[in-house]
Design an enzyme around this catalytic site. Structure first.
Site: not given
Length: 382
Positions: A86-88, A90-91
């Site tokens: 999951p990238c939330q 970092m996004s």
């Protein structure tokens, strides 16, 4: 040595979501043996789309779940791992919080590579992955440094920020792609870039005009404004069950009726975005904005149902010239799920179940990586 010309890759897919990335792998001789996804609703839909894959639904940070995944992978001789943690955290579309616990989910992906020792592995994420640090063994380290430290002795590792529009995908989407090649195998490299962009016109320009359904108009008003709605709806559904736009409110639709391709309704001389109380909306200029026909599409986001979100509106076509200098344009709506699937490079016959919830699929599709890029990436080995 494993002969990729005569055998399939046997793949473990971690953080698999509903399997957008995997859409073409079976076609090119790569079988996803086992997949893992935390959220049951996603895991269930994955299993309906890919019934030949063993889906392990659960938290990979729980030892029992992790052991189940690794045991199945070992018993099926998995030789390829793909992981999209999951990238939330970092996004750029999220909070960019380095302390988000989800940033640490790259660790079980690393551990799975250590335990399985596959010939190849891929870790995929947002570009800001390269700048993200976490606490690891009592020290704060960059994620890329942790990967090099843990796997660099056994694997050749390359980290690449790519834009999928450079690889024949009708969407501008930047991703971090980390490729790992075990040192007794040939090195895995990116495929060559395409000579020309695939545009939004190439992807969906053949789909005829579709009117939105507007929920806050009387039936009489609606049919006066959109007299061909039923005819166009029937034609759209003949293409695909998923080729119908979401329901919209008229004040947003009206603003887009006067907005040309590639422009925002904030620039309209008269018909600017307004709130329910009639006052003007104050927002970013990439909202209430039509896509452009002759470039790749903007990045598909999770919030792709809303006219008021970033770059979601169909490019439209000039319908008529207005006497007051304001022209009218077709398709004052967001893209249909079917159009989004084409922009994401999903196959036209992707076996999405008839009873899948459209709003749910639209949202999770915005988290995926275009599968045609993954196909080209795997073909660079095959």
């Amino acid at each position: 040595m494993f002969d990729v010309k005569k055998n399939k890759f046997r793949v473990l897919s971690l953080f698999a979501n509903i399997g957008v990335a995997e859409a073409y792998l079976e076609d090119i001789g790569c079988h996803v043996v086992v997949a893992n996804e935390l959220v049951k609703k996603r895991a269930d839909l994955y299993s309906k789309i890919y019934p030949r894959t063993t889906m392990v639904c659960g938290d990979i940070t729980v030892s029992e779940t992790y052991k189940t995944i690794i045991d199945i992978a070992k018993s099926n001789h998995v030789n390829m791992v793909i992981a999209t943690p999951p990238c939330q955290g970092m996004s750029t579309a999220g909070e960019q919080n380095e302390n988000d616990e989800r940033n640490k989910l790259v660790i079980p992906a690393i551990e799975s590579i250590l335990d399985l020792c596959p010939q190849y592995a891929m870790i995929e994420n947002v570009p800001n992955f390269i700048n993200t640090a976490i606490e690891y063994h009592g020290e704060r380290k960059l994620l890329t440094d942790i990967i090099m430290e843990a796997l660099g002795l056994s694997y050749n590792i390359s980290a690449n920020v790519v834009n999928t529009q450079d690889y024949g995908i009708a969407q501008s989407r930047e991703r971090m792609i980390i490729l790992l090649s075990r040192k007794d195998q040939r090195k895995w490299s990116l495929p060559p870039k395409e000579e020309r962009y695939v545009t939004l016109r190439d992807a969906i320009g053949w789909i005829p005009e579709i009117d939105p359904f507007v929920k806050d108009l009387s039936q009489e008003e609606f049919h006066r404004i959109f007299p061909y709605y039923e005819e166009r709806r029937t034609r759209a559904l003949a293409i695909s069950k998923w080729n119908i736009p979401p329901v919209h409110v008229y004040r947003q639709v009206e603003a887009m009726m006067y907005t040309p391709s590639g422009k925002t309704a904030f620039d309209n001389p008269v018909h600017k975005p307004i709130k329910q109380d009639g006052t003007y909306v104050k927002g970013y200029r990439n909202t209430y904005m039509r896509q452009r026909w002759d470039t790749p599409a903007y990045t598909v986001t999770m919030d792709n149902r809303k006219i008021s979100s970033q770059g979601n509106v169909h490019p439209g076509r000039l319908v008529c010239h207005g006497d007051n200098g304001e022209n009218l344009y077709s398709d004052p709506r967001t893209l249909t799920l079917y159009e989004l699937m084409l922009v994401m490079s999903l196959p036209k016959d992707w076996p999405l179940p008839e009873k899948a919830q459209e709003a749910f699929v639209r949202r999770v599709i915005g988290e995926g990586i275009p599968p045609l890029f993954i196909k080209k990436l795997f073909n660079s080995l095959l």
